[in-house]
Motif scaffolding. Structure first.
Motif, short mmCIF file in Angstrom:
data_model
loop_
_atom_site.label_atom_id
_atom_site.label_comp_id
_atom_site.label_asym_id
_atom_site.label_seq_id
_atom_site.Cartn_x
_atom_site.Cartn_y
_atom_site.Cartn_z
N VAL A 53 0.83 -1.21 0.00
CA VAL A 53 0.00 0.00 0.00
C VAL A 53 0.86 1.25 0.00
O VAL A 53 1.84 1.35 0.74
CB VAL A 53 -0.92 0.02 1.24
N GLY A 54 0.47 2.22 -0.82
CA GLY A 54 1.12 3.52 -0.82
C GLY A 54 0.13 4.58 -0.37
O GLY A 54 -1.06 4.53 -0.74
N ILE A 77 3.82 0.79 5.27
CA ILE A 77 3.13 1.54 4.22
C ILE A 77 4.15 2.37 3.45
O ILE A 77 4.97 3.07 4.05
CB ILE A 77 2.05 2.46 4.83
N ASP A 78 4.10 2.30 2.14
CA ASP A 78 5.05 3.03 1.31
C ASP A 78 4.80 4.54 1.42
O ASP A 78 3.67 5.01 1.23
CB ASP A 78 4.92 2.59 -0.15
N SER A 79 5.85 5.30 1.71
CA SER A 79 5.72 6.74 1.92
C SER A 79 6.39 7.55 0.80
O SER A 79 6.61 8.75 0.95
CB SER A 79 6.34 7.14 3.26
N THR A 80 6.67 6.90 -0.32
CA THR A 80 7.31 7.59 -1.43
C THR A 80 6.51 8.81 -1.87
O THR A 80 7.08 9.83 -2.28
CB THR A 80 7.50 6.64 -2.63
N GLY A 81 5.20 8.73 -1.79
CA GLY A 81 4.33 9.81 -2.23
C GLY A 81 4.03 10.85 -1.17
O GLY A 81 3.13 11.69 -1.37
N VAL A 82 4.74 10.83 -0.06
CA VAL A 82 4.52 11.81 1.01
C VAL A 82 5.55 12.92 0.91
O VAL A 82 6.75 12.67 0.82
CB VAL A 82 4.61 11.15 2.40
#
Length: 312
Positions: A53-54, A77-82
């Protein structure tokens, strides 16, 4: 190289201070620190079930923002998009403790938060294309016009690629200028979704219909594939574009501790099961089950099960 994701969701997370004793919040002296946010609750529940999950958002470059990032890492949880925002702060909330099954009092301190400045600039085509499903909520849509635009852009992108989208209205009337604007903007997003998950009262506000079937037909006639209406103690009612329909009874709970997060738990159950290829009947049953677990503990996501706990 971007890893493949099962689900991406977009929203706001806040640090939450939960009272450790009942009574008026002005008199409470001790609180437990947690993290809160409808979309983050769903991301957490899906991650605990083993899905990749992202979560896309903005948090302030402050202690609350770092706390949110630490919680994401803990849950996998993937935080690449934060985005870590140096200009605006991370919001927070204070929640009362109740012991009689009623809704707790929640006071929000989120105006002007980093997440309210989400916009289409936060849409990374490569990152979003790595996921097979998009989950959206009416909470993120209500944060600001630019945040709504991001959700609309993401939904348009996923729909163009033939990928699935789920939408939980999660009405927050206080965050909108008017009910009319809320209805228009949320229905615009709902019409792009494959699965719409309103509560009965929410559905009535959004559609003008007063029955589960009337609410479902309103969306099905506009291209939605399945509508699942939460009907409280009676469970949930569903109908599909293929005219499959039915009621799935609720799971009886003897001791309701904290009602916040029940709808998010329901969404976790439905989305995870459908992504696993389960039938809609099975998905709604899982949603009811996880929703019942969520309300038996204090906290917004503390009751969401792992895969092993779900199997048990």
């Amino acid at each position: 190289m971007q890893k493949r994701l099962d689900v991406i969701t977009i929203g706001e997370a806040m640090t939450m201070f939960v009272a450790t004793e009942t009574g008026d919040l002005s008199h409470v002296e001790r609180f437990i620190k947690r993290v809160a946010g409808a979309e983050l609750n769903v991301a957490t529940g899906l991650a605990r079930l083993g899905l990749n999950v992202g979560w896309v958002s903005r948090v302030g470059n402050d202690s609350f923002g770092q706390y949110v990032l630490d919680c994401l890492k803990k849950e996998g949880i993937d935080s690449t998009g934060v985005t870590l925002d140096d200009r605006y702060p991370t919001g927070f909330q204070v929640k009362s403790k109740v012991d009689n099954g009623t809704d707790p009092i929640v006071e929000y301190f989120r105006k002007g938060s980093a997440a309210s400045h989400l916009s289409t600039e936060d849409f990374s085509p490569g990152y979003f294309s790595s996921a097979r499903h998009l989950h959206l909520s009416g909470v993120a849509a209500a944060l600001s016009a630019s945040s709504w635009a991001l959700l609309d852009h993401a939904a348009t992108n996923f729909k163009a690629q033939g990928k699935s989208i789920s939408f939980d209205p999660n009405l927050r009337p206080v965050l909108w200028k008017s009910e009319a604007e809320m209805v228009e903007k949320l229905n615009h997003l709902a019409f792009k979704a494959d699965w719409v998950l309103p509560g009965l009262k929410e559905g009535t506000i959004l559609t003008g219909e007063t029955t589960p079937e009337g609410i479902a037909d309103f969306y099905l006639e506009r291209g939605v594939k399945a509508v699942i209406v939460k009907i409280g103690a009676d469970g949930a009612w569903f109908k599909t574009s293929a005219s499959e329909q039915g009621t799935v009874p609720a799971v009886h709970v003897d001791n309701v501790v904290d009602t916040v997060g029940a709808g998010d738990g329901f969404a976790v159950g439905v989305i995870s099961a459908l992504l696993e290829g389960k039938t809609l009947q099975q998905a709604v049953a899982r949603g009811n089950h996880i929703g019942s677990l969520a309300i038996q503990v204090q906290g917004d996501s503390e009751g969401l099960p792992t895969r092993n706990q779900l199997s048990e």
